[in-house]
Design a protein around this motif. Structure first.
Motif, short mmCIF file in Angstrom:
data_model
loop_
_atom_site.label_atom_id
_atom_site.label_comp_id
_atom_site.label_asym_id
_atom_site.label_seq_id
_atom_site.Cartn_x
_atom_site.Cartn_y
_atom_site.Cartn_z
N TYR A 150 0.98 -1.28 -0.05
CA TYR A 150 -0.11 0.07 -0.10
C TYR A 150 1.00 1.27 -0.14
CZ TYR A 150 -3.51 -3.57 1.36
OH TYR A 150 -4.27 -4.70 1.35
N GLU A 151 0.71 2.16 -0.82
CA GLU A 151 1.37 3.54 -0.93
C GLU A 151 0.72 4.60 -0.17
OE1 GLU A 151 2.00 4.31 -5.01
OE2 GLU A 151 1.54 2.18 -5.48
N SER A 152 -0.18 4.47 0.54
CA SER A 152 -0.67 5.28 1.74
C SER A 152 -1.37 4.89 2.70
CB SER A 152 -1.57 6.48 0.94
OG SER A 152 -2.94 5.90 0.69
N GLU A 153 -1.46 5.61 3.86
CA GLU A 153 -1.85 4.98 5.17
C GLU A 153 -3.59 4.87 4.75
OE1 GLU A 153 -0.17 4.42 7.52
OE2 GLU A 153 -1.84 3.83 8.92
N ALA A 154 -4.16 5.91 3.85
CA ALA A 154 -5.44 5.69 3.45
C ALA A 154 -6.05 4.48 2.97
CB ALA A 154 -6.05 6.75 2.68
N SER A 155 -5.23 4.11 1.82
CA SER A 155 -5.46 2.85 0.98
C SER A 155 -5.28 1.77 2.25
CB SER A 155 -4.72 2.69 -0.03
OG SER A 155 -3.24 2.60 0.15
N ARG A 157 -5.78 1.68 5.12
CA ARG A 157 -7.03 1.62 6.28
C ARG A 157 -8.37 1.06 5.48
NH1 ARG A 157 -5.67 2.21 10.78
NH2 ARG A 157 -3.86 3.40 11.54
N ALA A 158 -8.34 1.59 4.34
CA ALA A 158 -9.56 1.16 3.31
C ALA A 158 -9.48 -0.56 3.15
CB ALA A 158 -9.64 1.75 2.12
N ALA A 159 -8.34 -1.21 3.33
CA ALA A 159 -8.07 -2.59 3.14
C ALA A 159 -8.42 -3.27 4.33
CB ALA A 159 -6.80 -2.99 2.41
N LEU A 160 -8.26 -2.54 5.58
CA LEU A 160 -8.32 -3.62 6.76
C LEU A 160 -9.69 -4.09 6.85
CD1 LEU A 160 -6.67 -0.99 9.33
CD2 LEU A 160 -5.70 -3.23 8.24
N PRO A 161 -10.74 -3.79 6.58
CA PRO A 161 -11.66 -4.70 6.56
C PRO A 161 -11.85 -5.91 6.06
CG PRO A 161 -12.72 -2.54 6.43
CD PRO A 161 -11.06 -2.39 6.10
N HIS A 162 -11.11 -6.02 4.72
CA HIS A 162 -10.93 -7.18 4.12
C HIS A 162 -9.87 -8.01 5.05
CE1 HIS A 162 -12.08 -6.45 -0.42
NE2 HIS A 162 -13.21 -6.26 0.44
N TRP A 163 -8.80 -7.53 5.27
CA TRP A 163 -7.91 -8.60 6.27
C TRP A 163 -8.62 -9.01 7.36
CZ3 TRP A 163 -4.25 -10.42 3.47
CH2 TRP A 163 -3.63 -9.47 2.39
N VAL A 176 3.25 -5.47 8.08
CA VAL A 176 4.43 -4.93 7.90
C VAL A 176 4.59 -3.38 7.80
CG1 VAL A 176 5.60 -7.21 7.60
CG2 VAL A 176 4.99 -5.36 5.61
N ASP A 177 5.65 -3.01 8.26
CA ASP A 177 5.68 -1.30 7.97
C ASP A 177 6.81 -1.12 6.81
OD1 ASP A 177 8.16 -1.89 9.10
OD2 ASP A 177 7.78 -0.68 10.96
N ALA A 178 7.21 0.13 6.48
CA ALA A 178 8.06 0.57 5.41
C ALA A 178 9.33 -0.19 5.67
CB ALA A 178 8.11 1.90 5.29
N ASP A 179 9.99 -0.15 6.91
CA ASP A 179 11.30 -0.68 7.18
C ASP A 179 11.39 -1.93 6.72
OD1 ASP A 179 12.06 1.89 7.65
OD2 ASP A 179 12.13 1.39 9.84
N GLU A 180 10.19 -2.78 6.99
CA GLU A 180 10.25 -4.30 6.97
C GLU A 180 10.13 -4.43 5.25
OE1 GLU A 180 11.18 -6.70 8.69
OE2 GLU A 180 10.31 -8.57 8.06
N ILE A 181 9.36 -3.89 4.73
CA ILE A 181 9.15 -3.74 3.10
C ILE A 181 10.47 -3.81 2.61
CG2 ILE A 181 8.13 -2.98 1.08
CD1 ILE A 181 5.81 -2.10 2.80
N ALA A 182 11.12 -2.80 2.97
CA ALA A 182 12.53 -2.49 2.32
C ALA A 182 13.52 -3.78 2.39
CB ALA A 182 13.14 -1.16 2.88
N ILE A 191 8.43 3.53 -1.93
CA ILE A 191 7.17 4.31 -2.19
C ILE A 191 5.96 3.59 -1.24
CG2 ILE A 191 7.62 5.49 -4.31
CD1 ILE A 191 5.82 3.08 -5.66
N PHE A 192 6.28 2.55 -0.61
CA PHE A 192 5.21 1.85 0.08
C PHE A 192 5.38 2.16 1.69
CE2 PHE A 192 6.27 -0.52 -3.99
CZ PHE A 192 5.05 -0.27 -4.55
N THR A 193 4.12 2.45 1.93
CA THR A 193 4.25 3.17 3.60
C THR A 193 3.79 1.55 4.36
OG1 THR A 193 1.74 3.48 3.32
CG2 THR A 193 3.80 5.22 3.11
N ARG A 194 2.92 0.55 3.65
CA ARG A 194 2.52 -0.42 4.68
C ARG A 194 2.21 -1.69 3.75
NH1 ARG A 194 0.78 -0.15 9.93
NH2 ARG A 194 0.04 2.11 10.59
N GLY A 195 2.57 -2.93 4.28
CA GLY A 195 2.44 -4.26 3.57
C GLY A 195 1.64 -5.15 4.42
N VAL A 196 1.10 -6.12 3.57
CA VAL A 196 0.50 -7.26 4.31
C VAL A 196 0.95 -8.42 3.83
CG1 VAL A 196 -1.58 -8.47 5.47
CG2 VAL A 196 -1.30 -5.88 5.19
#
Ligand SMILES: Cc1cc2nc3c(=O)[nH]c(=O)nc-3n(C[C@H](O)[C@H](O)[C@H](O)COP(=O)(O)OP(=O)(O)OC[C@H]3O[C@@H](n4cnc5c(N)ncnc54)[C@H](O)[C@@H]3O)c2cc1C
Length: 420
Positions: A150-155, A157-163, A176-182, A191-196
């Motif tokens: 995910y490239e933004s906190e908003a996107s 958050r929008a995906a959280l109900p699916h998870w 996972v957070d941006a550091d873990e993605i890297a 460019i990614f702030t959040r990952g699952v």
């Protein structure tokens, strides 16, 4: 003719040697049927089974038609960067399907489709691995959790109900957070702030190689593989008639597995099969200078990335443009822009371009079903984004419908939901 189990040794024609027809041919031969697999081209060559992204998705439980999709869809159509396109010239033809799609997106219809997919999807990865094993190609699949980005906190958050919903049905994920993605994917642009990480996932070596593997395994069990265009499938007393290149041939039963082209065969039977082409576009980099270490889903861009045997493949999008229009080269140009943004190390590298027709139902639920018009005709059609993922399950269900008359067990996948 009553819906009695088809006796072992009976003859079955399968129309379509994509991933669905090929895996069904293998399983039906394993069960002890005499199978003829017919395709107008070489097996696996012309449909989306050839060039898809190679993901075996064990958590694909959400119908595309979701509450609010009407609004989201209109917004996406107005955005040139959004992954949904409807060419103006195809709009009149797609309207009836879009109407059904919208009707499937809310209320009981949505809940019914979601329930059907949760049930159908269960253990998709394990079943795939087991069937690859039986078909003698265990090395062509491996369990490999996917990383949603995910490239933004908003996107995010929008995906959280699916998870959350996935978790409720026992599908596991790690956020996972941006550091873990890297750390996980060093070649990605930051460019990614959040990952699952979605754990119920696998990838194959090459989707085309998988079709060929099933065809080979089917041949070894006596399946006859033939080339010919099927013009019609009709019922007759005591069996079916399949017209191949103008010649009518008799079989005890037939399975229509011709992807999006199945609609015409269903029409010939006077049966409603509202399957439409969701065209998707890929780029494959045969010798990439940057790569990924696991299957990726670029959630904000409708694109997935996989390191496959033919190369690094990026692709996705949905273009509701039917089967006759040529591909639109601007889609590949857009894919290149996305690639350069996400994996800058690939900039300027040569890539092959491909477009394929996903066979998609308005409610995203495949039709794995006996025909409502004749008891010896069956369908395995409409797997949309997940034909490879659901091929092992589908092959098993087809075997149970034909061999055990398990129609009741799989009523949620029946063609009868579209009326008679
Ligand atoms: C860009 C893209 C990425 C994708 N990524 C994934 C992924 O990662 N994982 C996943 O699970 N799914 C993915 N998919 C979806 C998947 O590829 C499809 O759901 C699947 O390939 C459909 O298989 P099929 O056998 O039903 O149809 P097809 O592959 O279309 O096969 C149908 C066959 O029927 C034959 N045929 C048609 N009409 C006739 C006729 N009249 N007579 C004889 N033969 C006929 C055709 O020649 C063809 O070989 C992706 C699709 C696209 C486009």
């Amino acid at each position: 003719m009553a819906n009695r189990p088809l006796p072992l040794g009976s003859s079955i024609a399968i129309i379509g040697a994509g991933i669905i027809g090929a895996s069904a041919a293998f399983v039906l031969a394993e069960r002890g049927y005499r199978v003829t697999l017919i395709d107008r081209d070489e097996p696996g060559l012309t449909g989306p089974s050839w060039g898809n992204a190679g993901h075996v998705v064990g958590s694909g439980i959400f119908p595309l038609a979701e509450p609010g999709i009407g609004f989201t869809g209109l917004r996406m159509l107005a955005d040139p960067d959004a992954p949904l396109k409807v060419p103006a010239e195809y709009l009149p033809a797609i309207m009836p399907w879009l109407w059904r799609f919208w009707r499937a997106s809310y209320g009981d219809a949505y809940e019914t489709a979601l329930k059907a997919l949760i049930s159908f999807n269960r253990a998709a990865v394990e079943e795939s691995i087991a069937l690859f094993q039986r078909a003698g190609m265990p090395e062509r699949i491996r369990h490999d959790p996917a990383l949603y980005l995910y490239e933004s906190e908003a996107s995010y958050r929008a995906a959280l109900p699916h998870w959350k919903k996935r978790q409720q049905v026992d599908l596991h994920s790690t956020h996972v957070d941006a550091d873990e993605i890297a750390r996980l994917e060093p070649d990605l642009a930051p460019i990614f702030t959040r990952g699952v990480i979605s754990h119920e996932w696998a990838i194959v070596t090459d989707p085309y190689e998988v079709v060929l593997g099933y065809v080979e395994a089917a041949r070894e069990r006596g399946v006859s593989v033939e080339r010919g265009r099927v013009d019609a499938v009709t019922g007759r007393s005591g069996g079916v008639s399949v017209t191949v290149g103008g010649e009518a041939r008799a079989f005890d039963a037939a399975l229509i597995a011709a992807g999006v082209w199945s609609r015409e065969l269903a029409q010939g039977l006077g049966e409603q099969l509202p399957v439409e082409a969701e065209r998707g576009y890929n780029l494959t980099y045969p010798a990439p200078k940057a790569t990924v270490r696991r299957p990726l889903v670029l959630a904000d861009r409708g694109v997935v990335v996989t390191a496959l045997k033919p190369g690094l493949r990026l692709g996705g999008w949905t273009e509701l443009g039917g089967t006759r229009m040529p591909p639109n080269p601007s889609r590949w140009a857009k894919m290149r822009e996305i690639t350069d943004t996400v994996l800058p190390g690939l900039e300027g590298e040569p890539a092959t371009e491909w477009m394929g027709h996903r066979p998609s139902m308005p409610d995203s639920v495949p039709v794995v079903s006996r025909s409502g018009k004749h008891p010896a005709i069956f369908y395995a059609v409409g797997h949309g984004h997940y034909g490879l993922s659901w091929s092992a399950k589908t092959a098993r269900v087809v075997g149970e419908l034909i061999g055990d008359s398990a129609d009741q067990r799989y009523a949620a996948l029946s063609i009868r939901r579209f009326g008679r």
